[in-house]
Structure formats: C-alpha cells, structure tokens
Design a protein around this motif. Structure first.
Motif, PDB file in Angstrom:
ATOM      1  N   HIS A   1       0.856  -1.187   0.000  1.00 41.95           N
ATOM      2  CA  HIS A   1       0.000   0.000   0.000  1.00 41.95           C
ATOM      3  C   HIS A   1       0.888   1.231   0.000  1.00 41.95           C
ATOM      4  CE1 HIS A   1      -3.592   2.371   0.424  1.00 41.95           C
ATOM      5  NE2 HIS A   1      -3.024   3.047   1.410  1.00 41.95           N
TER       6      HIS A   1
ATOM      7  N   ALA B   1       0.424   5.404   5.370  1.00 44.07           N
ATOM      8  CA  ALA B   1       0.130   4.103   4.783  1.00 44.07           C
ATOM      9  C   ALA B   1      -0.149   3.059   5.867  1.00 44.07           C
ATOM     10  CB  ALA B   1       1.301   3.655   3.909  1.00 44.07           C
TER      11      ALA B   1
ATOM     12  N   VAL C   1      -3.178  -5.871  -3.067  1.00 45.00           N
ATOM     13  CA  VAL C   1      -3.260  -4.420  -3.239  1.00 45.00           C
ATOM     14  C   VAL C   1      -4.586  -3.827  -2.778  1.00 45.00           C
ATOM     15  CG1 VAL C   1      -1.613  -4.364  -5.151  1.00 45.00           C
ATOM     16  CG2 VAL C   1      -4.051  -4.741  -5.626  1.00 45.00           C
TER      17      VAL C   1
ATOM     18  N   THR D   1      -7.396  -2.153   1.822  1.00 44.42           N
ATOM     19  CA  THR D   1      -7.946  -1.025   2.572  1.00 44.42           C
ATOM     20  C   THR D   1      -9.467  -0.945   2.557  1.00 44.42           C
ATOM     21  OG1 THR D   1      -7.695   0.414   0.640  1.00 44.42           O
ATOM     22  CG2 THR D   1      -5.872   0.352   2.218  1.00 44.42           C
TER      23      THR D   1
ATOM     24  N   ARG E   1      -9.568   3.395  -3.304  1.00 42.87           N
ATOM     25  CA  ARG E   1      -8.190   3.320  -2.806  1.00 42.87           C
ATOM     26  C   ARG E   1      -7.434   2.180  -3.471  1.00 42.87           C
ATOM     27  NH1 ARG E   1     -10.233   4.973   2.576  1.00 42.87           N
ATOM     28  NH2 ARG E   1     -10.691   2.784   2.990  1.00 42.87           N
ATOM     29  N   THR E   2      -8.136   1.086  -3.787  1.00 44.22           N
ATOM     30  CA  THR E   2      -7.482  -0.030  -4.468  1.00 44.22           C
ATOM     31  C   THR E   2      -6.968   0.392  -5.836  1.00 44.22           C
ATOM     32  OG1 THR E   2      -8.789  -1.727  -3.330  1.00 44.22           O
ATOM     33  CG2 THR E   2      -7.841  -2.323  -5.462  1.00 44.22           C
TER      34      THR E   2
ATOM     35  N   ASN F   1      -4.081   2.741  -5.500  1.00 42.89           N
ATOM     36  CA  ASN F   1      -2.895   2.024  -5.042  1.00 42.89           C
ATOM     37  C   ASN F   1      -2.206   1.304  -6.204  1.00 42.89           C
ATOM     38  OD1 ASN F   1      -1.111   1.048  -3.016  1.00 42.89           O
ATOM     39  ND2 ASN F   1      -2.258  -0.857  -2.896  1.00 42.89           N
TER      40      ASN F   1
ATOM     41  N   ARG G   1      -0.450   3.919  -8.398  1.00 39.17           N
ATOM     42  CA  ARG G   1       0.752   4.483  -7.785  1.00 39.17           C
ATOM     43  C   ARG G   1       1.881   3.461  -7.727  1.00 39.17           C
ATOM     44  NH1 ARG G   1       0.112   8.535  -2.781  1.00 39.17           N
ATOM     45  NH2 ARG G   1       2.292   8.821  -3.459  1.00 39.17           N
TER      46      ARG G   1
END
Length: 331
Positions: A222, A230, A301, A304, A309-310, A313, A316
């Motif tokens: 993450h 994180a 991944v 969360t 957010r997945t 993530n 990124r």
C-alpha cells in the motif's frame, strides 16, 4: 524482477458478492494498465474472505478481458477436486489465451469444503502427492492411465492437449510440501504470513532437494505519501473485512483452531511488506529480493476496504514503485 497483484476477491463491509467480484475484475484491468506482469486470483468456499469459488473460472474471464497480462490461480485447491478436471481446464485456458495462463495449486486445509465436495479429509492429509502427480502427468502427456490409491482409470487421450504445459507453481506452507515441490522441480509460492528470513529458509530447504526455480513471494503493498499514513490506513481498514473473513475457516472434523487476530495480523503485514511512501515500498521490495533470491513478487493491493483506494494504489505502485526496483540486480 517480475511483479503481479494478488486478488482474493474479499467482501468489504457493505458490499454484495457481485460488488466484490466486479471490483476484482476492475483491479485486474487496472494492473494491466499500470504495467504489472501478472494477476493472481484466489479460490475460497463458504466465506467472505474470498467470494470466488473457482479461481480457474475467474482467471478465464480475466484472460478474455485483458490482452497482455498473464493470469494465474493462487491457488486452485487440489484437495477439493479431481486433478484431471483441473488439468483439462488449465490446458484449455492455456490454449485459448496464447499461453498467458499460470496454474497455482495448493493442498488447502482441513476445512468443511472437504465434506461438501465429498473428497474427504484423507485427500488433504495423505492424497496431495498423488493428486499432484496425476495433474502433472495429464499436462505433459498424450494419453494417460492411472492406478493409484485415490484414482484409477483406463488409458484415455488427453484432450485438449496444450502446445506447452502451463507453468505450475505450488503453494508451500510446510517443509513437507516444499519437498514435494522440489522433487518435481516445481517453483514454490510462499505466503504473506512469513517474512524474508523464513522465505529464505524455505528456498534453502528446497535447494537441498531440487535445483534453481523461479519461486514467487506473496506480500501486501500500500502506497501513501508517508509511511505513517500508509501504515495507519492499513491497520485501520484491513481488520474490518479480514476479521469476519478469517472466521469462515471451519474445520471438517471439529479440531480446535485459533483464528488470527486481525489487528495483530495487520500490524505484522505492515512490518514485513511494502507499506509506506514510494521509496519505502521500493526499498522493502529490493530487500526481499536480496534476502531471498526471489525475483517474482505478487502483492495484495486491495487491503484497505475501498474500491477507489485499491485502484489508486495499483496506479501508484505501477508509476512510482515498480520502476525503482524492476531492474534491481538481485542478491
């Protein structure tokens, strides 16, 4: 180095089963866009930790929904099904995908699945080696007959026969399974519950029996703007869906079990794996490669509990982390 994502298709709080599966499909497509090499889907039964009961079926869908990325099962549970049936499905997916399918198999556990599917506790405790050998024989032969303890049948042709057998990897959580994999020259898939030192020890035990192999390490990843952010996010959000999911493991024979504490497990995962700012994550991945010699890592991944957010993530990781370690020279 080679990088993939691991998608258990866990059910987040407030989600329907279809929501979890749709998010899994969306994450696989995002991983292809982000430059990952492969995506791996899990098989679970009768629990919210993973709502995909057939990893090969979902893998087939993902192969059709993507064009470049390889798709694997992590894992297909061999104790729950006939090895010839699984081998046939693996051959089919390998052929129609142009060789993009990878078969990860595992022994599974002493869970109620064995009762529901009628395979029984003996298939888990004593039958894994025979099941594995039959599956491998089917993937590498033109015709197969069998006379063993659990399986017995006359010679039949292998249809469809893959141009080349799909790569097979074995989930290993014990020295006994490590030895089975090593004796057959199959790479190990090592879990996220152990750190670099334990993974290195497993690789060393394997090397005493087998030769070099392209083992795979599993971890959690993450990315945030800082390590503190994180870690805070993962430790807050992961237990919310992981705790109810882990409660779904029900022993078939009533043996006592001690479920993992989801909060303690989240803390451990943050310590072991790439959770932090981009540079933190890159350094952790490079350290794992150096300590274990493993050049292929697959990352959970979606820890969360959020679709948004997945996807962020995955993007990124692809843009800010993987380029920093992709050409790491290794040990």
């Amino acid at each position: 180095m080679r990088f993939g994502i691991f998608l258990p298709a866990g059910q987040f709080p407030g989600e329907e089963h279809g929501d979890a599966l749709a998010r899994t499909v969306e994450a696989a497509a995002a991983a292809e866009r982000a430059g990952f090499d492969d995506v791996w889907v899990a098989e679970h039964h009768f629990m919210s930790y993973g709502v995909c009961p057939s990893a090969v079926t979902l893998a087939g869908y993902l192969l059709g929904a993507t064009s470049r990325i390889e798709v694997g099962t992590a894992v297909s549970v061999l104790s729950n099904q006939h090895p010839v049936a699984l081998a046939e499905q693996a051959a089919l997916l390998s052929l129609v995908s142009g060789g993009r399918f990878r078969l990860g198999i595992g022994r599974g556990g002493p869970w109620v699945d064995l009762e529901v599917f009628g395979t029984g506790l003996e298939r888990f405790e004593e039958g894994f080696a025979e099941s594995l050998d039959l599956l491998l024989a089917w993937l590498s032969s033109e015709r197969v007959s069998w006379s063993g303890h659990a399986f017995r049948f006359r010679e039949v042709p292998v249809v469809p026969r893959p141009t080349a057998p799909p790569p097979v990897v074995v989930a290993c959580t014990s020295p006994g399974t490590e030895a089975l994999a090593a004796a057959r020259g199959l790479p190990m898939l090592l879990g996220m519950h152990i750190g670099d030192e334990e993974k290195a020890a497993a690789v060393a035990r394997y090397a005493e029996i087998g030769g070099p192999a392209a083992h795979i390490a599993t971890g959690v990843a993450h990315v945030a703007d800082s390590r503190e952010e994180a870690v805070r996010t993962v430790r807050r959000e992961l237990p919310r869906w992981l705790g109810p999911g882990l409660a779904g493991y029900v022993p078939v024979d009533g043996r006592p079990t001690t479920p993992r504490d989801p909060r303690e497990y989240a803390r451990l995962l943050c310590e072991l794996h790439p959770v932090g700012a981009p540079d933190d994550c890159a350094a952790t991945l490079a350290a794992t490669a150096a300590a274990t010699g493993i050049r292929h890592v697959i990352l959970l991944v979606d820890c969360t509990g959020s679709r948004e957010r997945t996807l962020e993530n995955i993007a990124r990781l692809g843009a800010e982390v993987l380029p920093k370690v992709r050409d790491h020279p290794g040990p």
